[in-house]
Design an enzyme around this catalytic site. Structure first.
Site, PDB file in Angstrom:
ATOM      1  CE1 TYR A   1       4.502  32.348 -40.575  1.00  0.00           C
ATOM      2  CE2 TYR A   1       3.681  33.422 -42.561  1.00  0.00           C
ATOM      3  CZ  TYR A   1       3.498  33.030 -41.251  1.00  0.00           C
ATOM      4  OH  TYR A   1       2.315  33.313 -40.596  1.00  0.00           O
TER       5      TYR A   1
HETATM    6  N1  LIG Z   1      -0.521  38.004 -37.279  1.00  0.00           N
HETATM    7  C1  LIG Z   1      -0.657  37.757 -38.557  1.00  0.00           C
HETATM    8  O1  LIG Z   1      -0.754  38.681 -39.378  1.00  0.00           O
HETATM    9  C2  LIG Z   1      -0.726  36.342 -39.052  1.00  0.00           C
HETATM   10  C3  LIG Z   1      -1.060  36.129 -40.388  1.00  0.00           C
HETATM   11  C4  LIG Z   1      -1.162  34.837 -40.863  1.00  0.00           C
HETATM   12  C5  LIG Z   1      -0.940  33.775 -40.016  1.00  0.00           C
HETATM   13  N2  LIG Z   1      -0.592  34.007 -38.728  1.00  0.00           N
HETATM   14  C6  LIG Z   1      -0.366  32.844 -37.873  1.00  0.00           C
HETATM   15  O2  LIG Z   1      -1.097  32.972 -36.697  1.00  0.00           O
HETATM   16  C7  LIG Z   1      -0.499  32.190 -35.668  1.00  0.00           C
HETATM   17  C8  LIG Z   1      -0.391  33.020 -34.405  1.00  0.00           C
HETATM   18  O3  LIG Z   1       0.515  34.090 -34.646  1.00  0.00           O
HETATM   19  P1  LIG Z   1       0.312  35.548 -34.040  1.00  0.00           P
HETATM   20  O4  LIG Z   1       0.218  36.484 -35.172  1.00  0.00           O
HETATM   21  O5  LIG Z   1      -0.748  35.541 -33.009  1.00  0.00           O
HETATM   22  O6  LIG Z   1       1.754  35.786 -33.411  1.00  0.00           O
HETATM   23  P2  LIG Z   1       2.258  35.808 -31.900  1.00  0.00           P
HETATM   24  O7  LIG Z   1       1.521  36.811 -31.110  1.00  0.00           O
HETATM   25  O8  LIG Z   1       3.739  35.914 -32.011  1.00  0.00           O
HETATM   26  O9  LIG Z   1       1.874  34.362 -31.364  1.00  0.00           O
HETATM   27  C9  LIG Z   1       2.609  33.207 -31.656  1.00  0.00           C
HETATM   28  C10 LIG Z   1       2.313  32.187 -30.579  1.00  0.00           C
HETATM   29  O10 LIG Z   1       3.007  30.973 -30.869  1.00  0.00           O
HETATM   30  C11 LIG Z   1       3.656  30.539 -29.688  1.00  0.00           C
HETATM   31  N3  LIG Z   1       4.813  29.724 -30.034  1.00  0.00           N
HETATM   32  C12 LIG Z   1       5.853  30.021 -30.843  1.00  0.00           C
HETATM   33  N4  LIG Z   1       6.742  29.004 -30.874  1.00  0.00           N
HETATM   34  C13 LIG Z   1       6.230  28.031 -30.076  1.00  0.00           C
HETATM   35  C14 LIG Z   1       6.662  26.733 -29.683  1.00  0.00           C
HETATM   36  N5  LIG Z   1       7.820  26.215 -30.141  1.00  0.00           N
HETATM   37  N6  LIG Z   1       5.895  26.007 -28.862  1.00  0.00           N
HETATM   38  C15 LIG Z   1       4.733  26.504 -28.383  1.00  0.00           C
HETATM   39  N7  LIG Z   1       4.261  27.716 -28.704  1.00  0.00           N
HETATM   40  C16 LIG Z   1       5.008  28.471 -29.535  1.00  0.00           C
HETATM   41  C17 LIG Z   1       4.019  31.821 -28.950  1.00  0.00           C
HETATM   42  O11 LIG Z   1       4.146  31.590 -27.571  1.00  0.00           O
HETATM   43  P3  LIG Z   1       5.507  31.430 -26.739  1.00  0.00           P
HETATM   44  O12 LIG Z   1       6.518  32.368 -27.343  1.00  0.00           O
HETATM   45  O13 LIG Z   1       5.096  31.788 -25.364  1.00  0.00           O
HETATM   46  O14 LIG Z   1       5.879  29.989 -26.874  1.00  0.00           O
HETATM   47  C18 LIG Z   1       2.775  32.642 -29.200  1.00  0.00           C
HETATM   48  O15 LIG Z   1       1.773  32.325 -28.262  1.00  0.00           O
HETATM   49  C19 LIG Z   1       0.846  31.719 -36.241  1.00  0.00           C
HETATM   50  O16 LIG Z   1       0.742  30.390 -36.680  1.00  0.00           O
HETATM   51  C20 LIG Z   1       1.065  32.644 -37.419  1.00  0.00           C
HETATM   52  O17 LIG Z   1       1.887  32.083 -38.409  1.00  0.00           O
HETATM   53  C21 LIG Z   1      -0.480  35.265 -38.229  1.00  0.00           C
END
Ligand SMILES: NC(=O)c1ccc[n+]([C@@H]2O[C@H](COP(=O)([O-])OP(=O)(O)OC[C@H]3O[C@@H](n4cnc5c(N)ncnc54)[C@H](OP(=O)(O)O)[C@@H]3O)[C@@H](O)[C@H]2O)c1
Length: 255
Positions: A160
Site C-alpha cells: 500500500y
Molecule cells: N478510508 C481511509 O482511511 C483512506 C485513507 C487514505 C486513502 N484512502 C483511499 O481512498 C480510496 C477509497 O477508499 P475507501 O476508504 O473509500 O475504501 P472502500 O470503501 O473500500 O472503497 C474502495 C473502492 O474502490 C473500488 N475498487 C477496488 N478495486 C477496484 C477495481 N479493481 N476496479 C474498480 N474499482 C475498484 C471498490 O469498489 P468495488 O469493490 O465495487 O470494485 C470501492 O468502491 C482508496 O484509494 C484508498 O486507498 C482511504
C-alpha cells in the site's frame, strides 16, 4: 467567488464509487452541478449510489469496470463519452489496502495492490487523457494517502505504501507533461476515514486511542471533510495548481 467552484455542466468520472470516499466525492461533485459517471466492480451498489446522485438533480451513469483490466477501462470510457459527450474531471479513487510484513507478503497480494492502486490510475488516465488533450482541458485528481509518504509503525502496509507513494510521483509527472494541454493533475492524501476499507477494529476504542494520540487533530476525518479539496481541484479555482498532493489528515503528516 462561489462561481470559481461551480461544476455546472461538467462531466466527472469517479472510480471506486460503490462505497466509502468515492460515494462522498461523487455526491460532492453532483452538489456542485456536475453529472457523474461512477465506476466500480459491484454494479448493484453503483445503481443505489446513482439514485442518490439523481435525487440531487444531476445525471448519474453507473458503469461496471475493473480498473486493472485495460479492455474494461476502454469500454467504460467509450460508454461515458457516448452518454455525456465529454469528460472534464477524472477522479482516480479506486483502491485496496493490504497489511503484511515484507517477509510474508505473497507475490499475488503485492500485485493485487499495485495493480489496483497504481496501474488502475495509469489505465484510467491513459484513456481519458487522449480525450482531454483533444479538448485542451481536464482536471485529474488521484486519491493517494498519508501512507504514500510515511510508514506504519503498528501495521506494515508495504504494498500500500509503495502504491500510494508511486501515485504521488505519477501525479507530479503527469502534471508536468500535461500542463501544456490545459490539464491539471493533483492528489488528495487522506489519513483515517471510516469506510469499508478501514476494518472495524481500527475504530475500536484501543486502536482509535493510538491514532488519536498521534494525530494532532485528535480524531479521524469525518464524511464530507474531503469535499472542499476535491471540489477545488475539480473546478477552475485550481487552474494554476498542478502536481500537488494535499494531505487531509488532521496534521498527521505535519509532526
Ligand atoms: N478510508 C481511509 O482511511 C483512506 C485513507 C487514505 C486513502 N484512502 C483511499 O481512498 C480510496 C477509497 O477508499 P475507501 O476508504 O473509500 O475504501 P472502500 O470503501 O473500500 O472503497 C474502495 C473502492 O474502490 C473500488 N475498487 C477496488 N478495486 C477496484 C477495481 N479493481 N476496479 C474498480 N474499482 C475498484 C471498490 O469498489 P468495488 O469493490 O465495487 O470494485 C470501492 O468502491 C482508496 O484509494 C484508498 O486507498 C482511504
Amino acid at each position: 467567488m462561489s462561481n470559481l467552484f461551480d461544476l455546472t455542466g461538467k462531466v466527472a468520472i469517479v472510480t471506486g464509487a460503490s462505497s466509502g470516499i468515492g460515494v462522498q466525492i461523487a455526491k460532492a461533485f453532483a452538489r456542485q452541478g456536475a453529472n457523474v459517471a461512477i465506476l466500480a466492480r459491484r454494479y448493484d451498489k453503483l445503481t443505489k449510489v446513482a439514485k442518490e446522485i439523481e435525487a440531487l438533480g444531476r445525471e448519474a451513469l453507473p458503469v461496471k469496470c475493473d480498473v486493472t483490466i485495460e479492455k474494461q477501462v476502454i469500454t467504460a470510457v467509450n460508454t461515458i463519452l457516448n452518454t455525456f459527450g465529454k469528460i472534464d474531471i477524472l477522479m482516480n479513487n479506486a483502491g485496496v489496502d493490504s497489511v503484511g510484513s515484507i517477509d510474508l507478503i505473497e507475490e499475488a497480494e503485492w500485485n493485487r495492490v499495485i495493480d489496483t492502486n497504481l496501474k488502475g490510475v495509469f489505465l484510467m488516465s491513459k484513456h481519458v487523457v487522449k480525450h482531454m488533450k483533444k479538448r485542451n482541458y481536464g482536471k485529474i485528481i488521484n486519491t493517494t494517502s498519508v501512507c504514500g509518504v510515511i510508514g506504519g509503525k503498528y501495521e506494515p502496509l508495504h504494498a500500500y505504501n509503495a502504491s500510494k507513494g508511486a501515485v504521488i510521483s505519477l501525479t507530479k509527472g503527469m502534471a508536468a507533461s500535461l500542463a501544456r494541454y490545459g490539464i491539471t493533475v493533483n492528489g488528495i492524501g487522506p489519513s483515517l476515514f471510516e469506510t469499508e476499507m478501514t476494518s472495524p477494529e481500527l475504530f475500536e476504542e484501543s486502536s482509535l486511542k493510538i491514532y488519536n494520540e498521534i494525530c494532532p487533530a485528535g480524531r479521524p476525518g469525518n464524511a464530507g471533510e474531503l469535499d472542499g479539496a476535491v471540489i477545488y481541484f475539480a473546478s477552475d479555482a485550481s487552474s494554476y495548481t498542478t502536481g500537488q498532493t494535499l494531505f487531509i489528515d488532521g496534521g498527521f503528516t505535519s509532526i
